[in-house]
Design an enzyme around this catalytic site. Structure first.
Site, PDB file in Angstrom:
ATOM      1  N   ASP A 277      46.646 -47.299 -16.628  1.00 37.47           N
ATOM      2  CA  ASP A 277      47.026 -46.036 -15.998  1.00 37.47           C
ATOM      3  C   ASP A 277      47.508 -46.262 -14.564  1.00 37.47           C
ATOM      4  O   ASP A 277      47.425 -45.364 -13.727  1.00 37.47           O
ATOM      5  CB  ASP A 277      45.868 -45.025 -16.027  1.00 37.47           C
ATOM      6  CG  ASP A 277      44.647 -45.524 -15.269  1.00 37.47           C
ATOM      7  OD1 ASP A 277      44.678 -46.663 -14.786  1.00 37.47           O
ATOM      8  OD2 ASP A 277      43.670 -44.764 -15.153  1.00 37.47           O
TER       9      ASP A 277
ATOM     10  N   ASP B 290      36.617 -55.306 -17.555  1.00 38.25           N
ATOM     11  CA  ASP B 290      37.601 -54.977 -16.528  1.00 38.25           C
ATOM     12  C   ASP B 290      38.632 -56.095 -16.469  1.00 38.25           C
ATOM     13  O   ASP B 290      38.402 -57.204 -16.965  1.00 38.25           O
ATOM     14  CB  ASP B 290      36.914 -54.811 -15.166  1.00 38.25           C
ATOM     15  CG  ASP B 290      36.177 -53.481 -15.056  1.00 38.25           C
ATOM     16  OD1 ASP B 290      36.375 -52.629 -15.942  1.00 38.25           O
ATOM     17  OD2 ASP B 290      35.411 -53.304 -14.090  1.00 38.25           O
TER      18      ASP B 290
ATOM     19  N   ASP C 293      39.674 -58.217 -14.350  1.00 33.61           N
ATOM     20  CA  ASP C 293      39.417 -59.522 -13.722  1.00 33.61           C
ATOM     21  C   ASP C 293      38.270 -60.282 -14.393  1.00 33.61           C
ATOM     22  O   ASP C 293      37.869 -61.338 -13.907  1.00 33.61           O
ATOM     23  CB  ASP C 293      39.111 -59.337 -12.232  1.00 33.61           C
ATOM     24  CG  ASP C 293      37.864 -58.499 -11.999  1.00 33.61           C
ATOM     25  OD1 ASP C 293      37.799 -57.392 -12.565  1.00 33.61           O
ATOM     26  OD2 ASP C 293      36.967 -58.937 -11.255  1.00 33.61           O
TER      27      ASP C 293
ATOM     28  N   ASP D  79      29.896 -45.218 -16.302  1.00 33.31           N
ATOM     29  CA  ASP D  79      29.114 -46.187 -17.065  1.00 33.31           C
ATOM     30  C   ASP D  79      27.623 -45.845 -17.030  1.00 33.31           C
ATOM     31  O   ASP D  79      26.943 -45.852 -18.055  1.00 33.31           O
ATOM     32  CB  ASP D  79      29.351 -47.608 -16.529  1.00 33.31           C
ATOM     33  CG  ASP D  79      29.333 -47.678 -14.998  1.00 33.31           C
ATOM     34  OD1 ASP D  79      28.952 -46.676 -14.348  1.00 33.31           O
ATOM     35  OD2 ASP D  79      29.709 -48.724 -14.453  1.00 33.31           O
TER      36      ASP D  79
END
Length: 521
Positions: A124, A183, A185, A277
């Site tokens: 996004d 995520d 990374d 989360d």
């Protein structure tokens, strides 16, 4: 002669005016100190002592529990059934649960039957260059036979929670049993699914298996070493204790595998706070689901190495839980599906002590109240509260990162500086004030950026006051420095040693000499 005499009298008039102002300040201070300042300071100290004891007892309790867990060898494989998934000649690959991933990188290299895994990339971003790069990367993996889906949004509504919610709506997700979340990374090892999925497969009461984070750039600068110390304690102690005793802990938002049925039963992803989360984890726990932390499974990732990025991240991590507590406290209290003991753990230990008290007492007590007692000698702080309790808490925290024991003093000073932002963010979350829903993506330099930067000819960095000067830190540093000077002149507690060192830490941070500095090109 008249001009000369008037000139020589001018400094005396200024001195007289200055003395008058000083006398007025001293008079006002004397009038309000006894009836107002002293009682207020004593009340604040009592509150801080109560919070310090809460934090101390919590730290000691977790230290005892983690020692017993290690001593008795309560490994996940002994608490939950775990068997390797075996090939079935009749069922073929259908014996393997369907899993879909939210990342690109190492996710495409995960070892799992290719027809039983879907890699879903949720993008996004608003940068067209980044979108093009991500799409090309997805096409490259698709050409190698990877079942990869590239999903884009034309807005960032709900931020990460909004993206996850949209991703779960896709028709192909309905055929999946589990979702592994990473995520961008994060770099899971190829055997990540082989080590996590069997727990979910053989233990239907488990909703989540969370892996530990391993930091690839912890030695980049002193600030990343400080982050490693704090996060290692979180993973080594807090997550392990929650998993071993209550089968509950906060999902870390990445490097975990969820049972999709549990997500749906809990109400799915919600964007009402910046900690979607943790929100999902608490709701799933209230439905009776259990969580497992797998400390032996480590997933590589990167720490934010610029102070600006770290400050924004800490704001979100402190504001979000406080705001979630505000929204869910009564829901937790009135819940009838979990035990009273678990409710107490979630409300008192998980939220109150770790997410609220820990931040507030660190800043208010050690950076405001304790220095103020120098100016008001009528009020004293017990030595056990000023020295012994923080010493024990610090030593217990060091257990998580033994290699950084020699950096404990730096860690204390840096944590006190960061407590300024965490306390501010906590109150914003509790009061649901202006920046409560602020979401700024945590910038991480990455090896690619570092290589690119190293290849460029060095340029003289442009100094921008807004980027390098932090007024809150400088103001707090001036307050501590003033209290230190007052203690040297009139005090008797020798607090000035701590006050000057802590003031220096605030000044260093305030002038932007913390973390990796990336100049504008």
């Amino acid at each position: 002669m008249d001009r000369i005499s008037s000139t020589t009298l001018l400094p005396d008039s200024f001195a007289g005016a200055r003395d008058d102002i000083t006398d007025q300040i001293v008079l006002i201070w004397g009038q309000i100190k006894a009836p107002l300042i002293v009682p207020l300071l004593r009340l604040t100290i009592l509150l801080c002592l109560a919070m310090s004891l809460m934090l101390f007892i919590e730290r000691v309790y977790m230290g005892v529990v983690i020692t017993l867990v290690k001593f008795f060898g309560r490994k996940p494989e002994k608490r939950y059934k775990w068997e390797p998934i075996k090939d079935d000649l009749e069922l073929g690959n259908s014996a393997y649960p369907m899993v879909y991933q939210l990342s690109i990188g190492a996710a495409c290299g995960l070892s799992w039957p290719s027809d039983r895994i879907i890699i879903q990339v949720l993008d996004d971003s608003t940068d067209p260059i980044i979108k093009d790069m991500v799409e090309l990367e997805c096409q490259r993996w698709a050409s190698k036979g990877i079942n990869i889906k590239y999903e884009i949004r034309d807005n960032r509504n709900g931020y990460k929670a909004g993206a996850l919610k949209e991703g779960m709506k896709r028709e192909y997700v309905k055929q999946c049993d589990y979702v592994a979340i990473f995520d961008a990374d994060f770099q899971p090892e190829p055997d990540f699914l082989w080590r996590t999925i069997p727990f979910l497969l053989h233990n239907p009461e488990l909703a989540l298996v969370q892996a530990r984070w391993k930091f690839v750039n912890s030695d980049e600068c002193l600030m990343t070493r400080m982050q490693e110390m704090s996060l290692d304690y979180h993973f080594t102690v807090e997550q392990e204790v929650g998993s071993s005793t209550y089968a509950f802990f906060g999902f870390n938002g990445t490097a975990g595998v969820w049972r999709i049925a549990a997500i749906n039963e809990a109400g799915g992803w919600k964007d009402r706070t910046t900690v979607e989360d943790m929100d999902l984890a608490v709701r799933a726990s209230l439905k009776g689901w259990k969580f497992l932390y797998l400390g032996s499974l480590k997933v590589k990732n990167e720490l934010p190495s610029t102070f600006k990025a770290y400050r924004y991240q800490q704001h979100r991590w402190s504001c979000g839980p406080a705001n979630l507590f505000r929204k869910m406290a009564m829901e937790i209290v009135t819940n009838k599906r979990v035990t009273m003991w678990k409710k107490v753990h979630v409300i008192y230990s998980f939220f109150m002590v770790r997410k609220i008290v820990a931040h507030i007492v660190t800043f208010v007590f050690y950076c405001v109240v304790l220095p103020a007692t120098v100016l008001v000698p009528e009020v004293e702080v017990p030595k056990w509260a000023a020295v012994y309790i923080p010493s024990v808490i610090t030593i217990l925290n060091a257990v998580g990162t033994p290699r950084s024991l020699h950096l404990l003093v730096f860690w204390i000073l840096f944590e006190n500086v960061m407590s300024l932002h965490r306390t501010k963010a906590t109150f914003i979350g509790l009061l649901e004030a202006g920046r409560v829903n602020e979401w700024i993506v945590t910038e991480k330099l990455g090896d690619a950026l570092k290589t690119k930067a190293a290849a460029k000819a060095p340029k003289r960095p442009r100094f921008r006051i807004g980027e390098r000067i932090h007024l809150l830190e400088l103001g707090t540093g001036l307050y501590l420095f003033f209290c230190g000077c007052y203690d040297v002149a009139f005090g008797k507690n020798h607090y000035f040693i701590y006050l000057f060192i802590q003031a220096m830490a605030f000044f260093i941070t305030g002038f932007g000499y913390v973390g990796t500095f990336v100049p504008n090109s």
